[in-house]
Design a protein around this motif. Sequence first.
Motif, PDB file in Angstrom:
ATOM      1  N   ALA A  17      24.083  61.644 -16.151  1.00 49.75           N
ATOM      2  CA  ALA A  17      22.643  61.948 -16.088  1.00 49.75           C
ATOM      3  C   ALA A  17      22.414  63.456 -16.102  1.00 49.75           C
ATOM      4  N   GLU A  18      23.320  64.209 -15.454  1.00 49.74           N
ATOM      5  CA  GLU A  18      23.195  65.678 -15.401  1.00 49.74           C
ATOM      6  C   GLU A  18      24.559  66.281 -15.067  1.00 49.74           C
ATOM      7  N   PRO A  19      25.240  66.836 -16.052  1.00 45.56           N
ATOM      8  CA  PRO A  19      26.588  67.353 -15.810  1.00 45.56           C
ATOM      9  C   PRO A  19      26.650  68.713 -15.096  1.00 45.56           C
ATOM     10  N   TRP A  20      25.507  69.427 -15.007  1.00 47.18           N
ATOM     11  CA  TRP A  20      25.503  70.753 -14.362  1.00 47.18           C
ATOM     12  C   TRP A  20      26.051  70.634 -12.947  1.00 47.18           C
ATOM     13  N   TYR A  21      27.028  71.469 -12.618  1.00 47.80           N
ATOM     14  CA  TYR A  21      27.774  71.279 -11.372  1.00 47.80           C
ATOM     15  C   TYR A  21      26.912  71.329 -10.124  1.00 47.80           C
ATOM     16  N   VAL A  22      25.847  72.110 -10.127  1.00 46.49           N
ATOM     17  CA  VAL A  22      25.015  72.211  -8.909  1.00 46.49           C
ATOM     18  C   VAL A  22      24.343  70.867  -8.625  1.00 46.49           C
ATOM     19  N   ALA A  23      23.758  70.279  -9.671  1.00 45.92           N
ATOM     20  CA  ALA A  23      23.093  68.982  -9.498  1.00 45.92           C
ATOM     21  C   ALA A  23      24.124  67.885  -9.195  1.00 45.92           C
ATOM     22  N   ALA A  24      25.193  67.869  -9.984  1.00 42.21           N
ATOM     23  CA  ALA A  24      26.188  66.795  -9.840  1.00 42.21           C
ATOM     24  C   ALA A  24      26.889  66.879  -8.483  1.00 42.21           C
ATOM     25  N   PHE A  25      27.318  68.073  -8.071  1.00 45.56           N
ATOM     26  CA  PHE A  25      28.059  68.214  -6.807  1.00 45.56           C
ATOM     27  C   PHE A  25      27.153  67.943  -5.603  1.00 45.56           C
ATOM     28  N   SER A 103      40.082  65.772  11.537  1.00 44.90           N
ATOM     29  CA  SER A 103      41.008  65.659  10.406  1.00 44.90           C
ATOM     30  C   SER A 103      40.270  66.051   9.125  1.00 44.90           C
ATOM     31  N   GLU A 104      41.057  66.318   8.077  1.00 47.67           N
ATOM     32  CA  GLU A 104      40.451  66.916   6.882  1.00 47.67           C
ATOM     33  C   GLU A 104      41.304  66.613   5.658  1.00 47.67           C
ATOM     34  N   ILE A 105      40.638  66.532   4.494  1.00 50.36           N
ATOM     35  CA  ILE A 105      41.385  66.446   3.222  1.00 50.36           C
ATOM     36  C   ILE A 105      40.701  67.373   2.216  1.00 50.36           C
ATOM     37  N   VAL A 106      41.512  68.100   1.459  1.00 51.02           N
ATOM     38  CA  VAL A 106      40.978  69.035   0.459  1.00 51.02           C
ATOM     39  C   VAL A 106      41.692  68.792  -0.867  1.00 51.02           C
ATOM     40  N   ILE A 107      40.892  68.590  -1.912  1.00 48.27           N
ATOM     41  CA  ILE A 107      41.440  68.281  -3.241  1.00 48.27           C
ATOM     42  C   ILE A 107      40.984  69.353  -4.236  1.00 48.27           C
ATOM     43  N   PRO A 108      41.907  70.017  -4.929  1.00 50.72           N
ATOM     44  CA  PRO A 108      41.510  71.002  -5.936  1.00 50.72           C
ATOM     45  C   PRO A 108      40.808  70.349  -7.137  1.00 50.72           C
ATOM     46  N   VAL A 109      39.806  71.067  -7.674  1.00 50.53           N
ATOM     47  CA  VAL A 109      39.066  70.638  -8.871  1.00 50.53           C
ATOM     48  C   VAL A 109      39.332  71.689  -9.948  1.00 50.53           C
ATOM     49  N   HIS A 110      39.723  71.241 -11.136  1.00 49.81           N
ATOM     50  CA  HIS A 110      40.171  72.181 -12.180  1.00 49.81           C
ATOM     51  C   HIS A 110      39.169  72.333 -13.320  1.00 49.81           C
ATOM     52  N   ALA A 139      41.422  60.452  -7.844  1.00 44.49           N
ATOM     53  CA  ALA A 139      40.912  59.798  -9.067  1.00 44.49           C
ATOM     54  C   ALA A 139      39.458  60.195  -9.312  1.00 44.49           C
ATOM     55  N   LEU A 140      38.698  60.293  -8.228  1.00 42.85           N
ATOM     56  CA  LEU A 140      37.299  60.729  -8.346  1.00 42.85           C
ATOM     57  C   LEU A 140      37.232  62.155  -8.905  1.00 42.85           C
ATOM     58  N   VAL A 141      38.079  63.023  -8.395  1.00 39.03           N
ATOM     59  CA  VAL A 141      38.085  64.415  -8.860  1.00 39.03           C
ATOM     60  C   VAL A 141      38.496  64.485 -10.340  1.00 39.03           C
ATOM     61  N   ARG A 142      39.460  63.679 -10.761  1.00 37.64           N
ATOM     62  CA  ARG A 142      39.859  63.664 -12.183  1.00 37.64           C
ATOM     63  C   ARG A 142      38.652  63.286 -13.049  1.00 37.64           C
ATOM     64  N   LYS A 143      37.856  62.333 -12.574  1.00 38.13           N
ATOM     65  CA  LYS A 143      36.648  61.901 -13.304  1.00 38.13           C
ATOM     66  C   LYS A 143      35.650  63.056 -13.373  1.00 38.13           C
ATOM     67  N   ILE A 144      35.467  63.750 -12.255  1.00 34.56           N
ATOM     68  CA  ILE A 144      34.541  64.898 -12.213  1.00 34.56           C
ATOM     69  C   ILE A 144      34.989  65.961 -13.219  1.00 34.56           C
ATOM     70  N   GLU A 145      36.281  66.276 -13.205  1.00 33.68           N
ATOM     71  CA  GLU A 145      36.813  67.331 -14.080  1.00 33.68           C
ATOM     72  C   GLU A 145      36.527  67.030 -15.555  1.00 33.68           C
ATOM     73  N   GLY A 146      36.556  65.745 -15.891  1.00 27.56           N
ATOM     74  CA  GLY A 146      36.352  65.362 -17.289  1.00 27.56           C
ATOM     75  C   GLY A 146      34.896  65.438 -17.734  1.00 27.56           C
ATOM     76  N   LYS A 147      33.967  65.518 -16.778  1.00 28.20           N
ATOM     77  CA  LYS A 147      32.547  65.387 -17.151  1.00 28.20           C
ATOM     78  C   LYS A 147      31.674  66.555 -16.732  1.00 28.20           C
ATOM     79  N   VAL A 148      32.137  67.361 -15.758  1.00 27.76           N
ATOM     80  CA  VAL A 148      31.245  68.389 -15.199  1.00 27.76           C
ATOM     81  C   VAL A 148      31.039  69.561 -16.158  1.00 27.76           C
ATOM     82  N   SER A 149      29.856  70.143 -16.087  1.00 27.83           N
ATOM     83  CA  SER A 149      29.578  71.384 -16.827  1.00 27.83           C
ATOM     84  C   SER A 149      29.474  72.504 -15.803  1.00 27.83           C
ATOM     85  N   TRP A 150      30.256  73.569 -16.008  1.00 30.22           N
ATOM     86  CA  TRP A 150      30.323  74.652 -15.030  1.00 30.22           C
ATOM     87  C   TRP A 150      29.256  75.724 -15.285  1.00 30.22           C
ATOM     88  N   ALA A 151      28.474  75.568 -16.318  1.00 31.92           N
ATOM     89  CA  ALA A 151      27.438  76.588 -16.602  1.00 31.92           C
ATOM     90  C   ALA A 151      26.096  75.936 -16.870  1.00 31.92           C
TER      91      ALA A 151
END
Length: 151
Positions: A17-25, A103-110, A139-151
Amino acid sequence: MTDYQTLAGQAEGMLEAEPWYVAAFSNISSLIMDTLPDLNWAGFYLMRDGRLTVGPFQGKPACIHIAPGKGVCGTAAFRDETVTVPDVHQFPGHIACDSASESEIVIPVHENGRVRAVLDIDSPVKDRFSPEDRAGLEALVRKIEGKVSWA
Ligand code: SME
């Protein structure tokens, strides 16, 4: 147990619906907070000028900047690997933004193979994140990486 397939499908719908990272994240942070039980913080830190800067999130106000290699977020970004911390009080250099976190979990996004952000999730419950949570979130992050727009 969390249905990570459904979660990833919902996140995918938001990104389409909106790949721009601010809206999507923003919406993905809310989706995670709303779907996973026992969380007190969920959101993104973005790599900017060589350090992590807080981005869209849900939870209490957080520390704004994290240097590479510092805290759980900086460690995950620097090592370029998921870091699961069963007890934050045992993690040397843990940065406490919300004293409720146990507790905490941190996953890198590329972006193009380089760490561009991290997804950071905190829980008030010790040992909250299982190997299944880790796999589902990666797996969620891999999906994000494939679809997000960083600009
Ligand atoms: N605990 C993190 C800092 C960010 S807050 O949890 C939102 C860390 O040690 O990097």
